[in-house]
Design a protein around this motif. Structure first.
Motif, short mmCIF file in Angstrom:
data_model
loop_
_atom_site.label_atom_id
_atom_site.label_comp_id
_atom_site.label_asym_id
_atom_site.label_seq_id
_atom_site.Cartn_x
_atom_site.Cartn_y
_atom_site.Cartn_z
N VAL A 272 95.58 153.49 63.10
CA VAL A 272 94.74 153.08 64.24
C VAL A 272 93.50 153.96 64.30
O VAL A 272 92.36 153.46 64.41
CB VAL A 272 95.53 153.18 65.56
CG1 VAL A 272 94.62 152.87 66.76
CG2 VAL A 272 96.73 152.23 65.56
N GLN A 273 93.70 155.26 64.22
CA GLN A 273 92.58 156.19 64.33
C GLN A 273 91.60 156.06 63.16
O GLN A 273 90.39 156.22 63.34
CB GLN A 273 93.10 157.63 64.45
CG GLN A 273 93.89 157.90 65.73
CD GLN A 273 93.07 157.62 66.98
OE1 GLN A 273 91.86 157.85 67.02
NE2 GLN A 273 93.74 157.11 68.02
N ASP A 274 92.11 155.75 61.97
CA ASP A 274 91.23 155.51 60.83
C ASP A 274 90.29 154.33 61.10
O ASP A 274 89.10 154.38 60.75
CB ASP A 274 92.06 155.22 59.57
CG ASP A 274 92.75 156.45 59.01
OD1 ASP A 274 92.39 157.58 59.42
OD2 ASP A 274 93.66 156.29 58.17
N CYS A 275 90.83 153.28 61.71
CA CYS A 275 90.02 152.10 62.01
C CYS A 275 89.00 152.39 63.11
O CYS A 275 87.85 151.92 63.05
CB CYS A 275 90.91 150.93 62.41
SG CYS A 275 91.88 150.27 61.02
N VAL A 276 89.40 153.16 64.10
CA VAL A 276 88.46 153.57 65.14
C VAL A 276 87.30 154.36 64.53
O VAL A 276 86.12 154.13 64.84
CB VAL A 276 89.18 154.41 66.22
CG1 VAL A 276 88.17 155.10 67.15
CG2 VAL A 276 90.13 153.53 67.02
N GLU A 277 87.63 155.28 63.62
CA GLU A 277 86.60 156.09 62.97
C GLU A 277 85.67 155.23 62.12
O GLU A 277 84.45 155.47 62.06
CB GLU A 277 87.26 157.18 62.12
CG GLU A 277 86.30 158.23 61.59
CD GLU A 277 85.49 158.91 62.68
OE1 GLU A 277 84.30 159.22 62.43
OE2 GLU A 277 86.04 159.13 63.79
#
Length: 311
Positions: A272-277
């Motif tokens: 999830v955080q990779d996609c946000v970044e």
């Protein structure tokens, strides 16, 4: 661009327990360690455990006699448990307690002489395990068309159960069709669809009017993740279901978009955080956390592991 990060999202209590069970088992017993079906329906998690020496099997006969096998979070039928005993396997049960609840309801209804209609997706691991509890008195339906085609004797004692990861709305449509056709049908005392599935669906429904596109983290074989993407599409929004950031395509997004980011109950937070970044880097997106409902549910390790951990 603006990102709305949905809460709750990602791992539910059952998935947390199943993953912790597998990690603890690896530390106690080492590899190779066998899991009957995928521990949870998430490709990155399965790949990570394969790299650690976990072997995922679809037939219990693939586990060597006397070996150690984990039952996945989706549960197994009594026949699988019997085969494990016959082959002297050390079996560790990582079945989600909410799935176990449905199994117990199936056994109860069967003992009371009911024909059971299970609402679910054919071939799903959870459905296979549940139907195995009462194979001679259970039928599967997926939608209203299946209900229309259902032919049962007049006055038959009838009960329904549901797969835990269905869309609440779709399940209610099928339940309503069953009640119209079979007014005598009864259901469980409490809704079978799990709290986490319902909460993640509720968050999407509440937040989707504010956004242009919905990004769901989860695998294609994850029923609850598929339902999140379907709900967004049904509500008229562009929706994409991906496992990891490498699957994102820039042309899915416009610089002015508001993007809802959520995750199915078996999707890990780091993806999830990779996609946000990715959205921050490519589009200068700002982030807003939106809490629709809080969750404070946890499940303990299986008892056969708790005894060993205490030692």
């Amino acid at each position: 661009m603006k990102i709305l990060l949905a809460n709750p999202r990602g791992f539910c209590a059952g998935v947390n327990m199943a993953i912790e069970t597998l990690e603890t088992s690896l530390s106690l017993f080492g590899s190779p360690l066998y899991v009957y079906h995928e521990i949870v329906h998430n490709r990155p998690i399965v790949e990570r455990f394969r790299a650690k020496g976990v072997v995922f099997v679809d037939d219990i006969s693939e586990v060597p006699n006397g070996g150690t096998v984990l039952y996945s979070a989706h549960g197994v039928s009594p026949r699988i448990r019997e085969h494990s005993r016959d082959r002297n396997l050390r079996a560790i049960d990582a079945t989600c307690p909410l799935v176990t609840k449905v199994h117990m309801e199936a056994v109860k209804f069967a003992k009371e002489g009911y024909t059971i209609v299970l609402i679910g997706h054919e071939g799903h691991d959870e459905v296979l395990g549940t139907m195995g509890e009462a194979p001679d008195c259970m039928v599967l339906v997926e939608d209203e068309k299946d209900v229309d085609a259902l032919q049962l004797p007049a006055g038959v004692k009838l009960a329904f159960l549901t797969q835990t990861t269905l869309s609440v709305d779709e399940a209610n449509v099928v339940i309503a069709a069953l009640r119209r056709k079979f007014p005598q049908i009864v259901g469980p005392n409490k809704d079978d669809i799990c709290y986490a599935t319902q909460n993640r669906q509720e968050a999407v429904r509440e937040l989707v009017p504010e956004v242009d596109v919905v990004l769901v983290l989860g695998s294609q074989n994850s029923s609850n993740s598929q339902r999140l993407a379907e709900i967004a599409r049904t509500l008229g929004k562009r929706s994409y279901l991906v496992d990891r950031v490498s699957e994102l395509q820039e042309d899915w997004f416009r610089p002015s978009d508001t993007v809802l980011v959520t995750a199915g109950a078996s999707a890990p937070e780091d993806h999830v955080q990779d996609c946000v970044e990715f959205l921050r880097t490519k589009f200068g997106a700002t982030l807003e956390n939106r809490v629709v409902r809080e969750e404070h549910v946890s499940f303990p390790l299986p008892k056969e592991l708790r005894v060993l951990v205490r030692k």
